[in-house]
Design a protein around this motif. Structure first.
Motif, PDB file in Angstrom:
ATOM      1  N   VAL A 104      -1.927   8.993   5.677  1.00 49.14           N
ATOM      2  CA  VAL A 104      -1.209   7.257   4.427  1.00 49.14           C
ATOM      3  C   VAL A 104      -1.074   6.430   5.414  1.00 49.14           C
ATOM      4  O   VAL A 104      -0.164   6.455   5.828  1.00 49.14           O
ATOM      5  CB  VAL A 104      -0.323   7.887   3.650  1.00 49.14           C
ATOM      6  CG1 VAL A 104      -0.158   6.836   2.037  1.00 49.14           C
ATOM      7  CG2 VAL A 104      -1.255   9.222   2.203  1.00 49.14           C
ATOM      8  N   GLU A 128      -0.486   1.821   5.213  1.00 48.50           N
ATOM      9  CA  GLU A 128      -0.464   1.077   5.300  1.00 48.50           C
ATOM     10  C   GLU A 128      -1.197  -0.272   6.282  1.00 48.50           C
ATOM     11  O   GLU A 128      -1.333  -0.376   7.398  1.00 48.50           O
ATOM     12  CB  GLU A 128       0.528   0.644   5.748  1.00 48.50           C
ATOM     13  CG  GLU A 128       1.440  -1.092   5.051  1.00 48.50           C
ATOM     14  CD  GLU A 128       1.639  -1.237   3.802  1.00 48.50           C
ATOM     15  OE1 GLU A 128       1.434  -2.227   2.802  1.00 48.50           O
ATOM     16  OE2 GLU A 128       1.831   0.028   2.458  1.00 48.50           O
ATOM     17  N   GLN A 139      -1.986   0.844   0.380  1.00 47.38           N
ATOM     18  CA  GLN A 139      -1.610   2.252   0.765  1.00 47.38           C
ATOM     19  C   GLN A 139      -3.178   2.689   0.871  1.00 47.38           C
ATOM     20  O   GLN A 139      -3.759   3.172   0.393  1.00 47.38           O
ATOM     21  CB  GLN A 139      -1.501   3.007   0.136  1.00 47.38           C
ATOM     22  CG  GLN A 139       0.484   2.257   0.604  1.00 47.38           C
ATOM     23  CD  GLN A 139       1.407   3.487  -1.123  1.00 47.38           C
ATOM     24  OE1 GLN A 139       0.824   3.061  -1.349  1.00 47.38           O
ATOM     25  NE2 GLN A 139       3.125   2.447  -1.246  1.00 47.38           N
ATOM     26  N   LEU A 171       2.803   5.834   7.005  1.00 43.51           N
ATOM     27  CA  LEU A 171       3.951   5.601   5.472  1.00 43.51           C
ATOM     28  C   LEU A 171       4.129   7.011   5.849  1.00 43.51           C
ATOM     29  O   LEU A 171       3.589   8.221   5.863  1.00 43.51           O
ATOM     30  CB  LEU A 171       3.446   5.812   4.466  1.00 43.51           C
ATOM     31  CG  LEU A 171       2.655   4.321   4.176  1.00 43.51           C
ATOM     32  CD1 LEU A 171       2.174   3.970   2.830  1.00 43.51           C
ATOM     33  CD2 LEU A 171       3.589   3.033   4.145  1.00 43.51           C
TER      34      LEU A 171
END
Length: 188
Positions: A13, A15, A20, A64
């Protein structure tokens, strides 16, 4: 946490541009001239919209922190795929497009890990391999050498996979969930 673009993997995941994004597919592209780059297919965690992004392999991206929870896959319906947290026994669902091609490999009672950000499920990590039955396989053509030729086969979940000539319909095989490739005949 900053990571190099060439270390991005499906399920990460990121940014990016204030949003996101869950990575669904990656492809390393090495052109004849110039530097290599990575093409990444991502899905917005909030809205579910998809986008494609390209980075040079040396670029850095923001990964993330994701919490992984052990879950059991329960079933699929109109709302999506339903899972149960093995620790708390809480049930939750994820939309079908959140899993992409991975959804075809889910089997009732399968143990998976689900990545969450701030308690919200964003992606599912499957086992490396699954056992599936071949429901349709082309006939072997005489004269083909067994060592180098593979034939198309259709699995019970509807996916196509290239299988060796000796595999026939009704045979159970082990399939790699990352690239949908034949691993071996199931010995169970």
């Amino acid at each position: 946490m900053k990571i190099q673009a060439n270390t991005i993997r499906p399920g990460n995941v990121l940014e990016h541009q204030g949003k996101q994004w869950a990575v669904t597919k990656i492809q390393l592209i090495q052109p004849g001239k110039g530097n290599a780059f990575i093409a990444v297919e991502m899905r917005d965690v909030e809205t579910g919209t998809k986008t494609n992004e390209r980075w040079r392999t040396a670029d850095s991206v923001e990964k993330l922190d994701v919490r992984q929870i052990d879950c059991t896959y329960l079933f699929k319906d109109d709302a999506g795929f339903h899972f149960m947290d093995k620790e708390t026994f809480d049930q939750f669902n994820m939309p079908e497009d959140a899993l992409g091609e991975k959804g075809a490999f889910l089997q009732d009672g399968m143990d998976v890990t689900v990545d969450t950000i701030e308690g919200k499920p964003v992606s599912v990590n499957l086992p490396q391999t699954v056992v599936l039955e071949v429901v349709e396989a082309d006939a072997v053509v005489k004269g083909q050498t067994q060592s180098s030729s593979y034939k198309p086969g259709i699995l019970e979940n509807g996916l196509k996979v290239m299988i060796p000539p000796f595999i026939e319909a009704g045979t159970k095989i082990v399939v790699n969930t990352e690239d949908t490739s034949y691993v071996e005949r199931y010995k169970g």
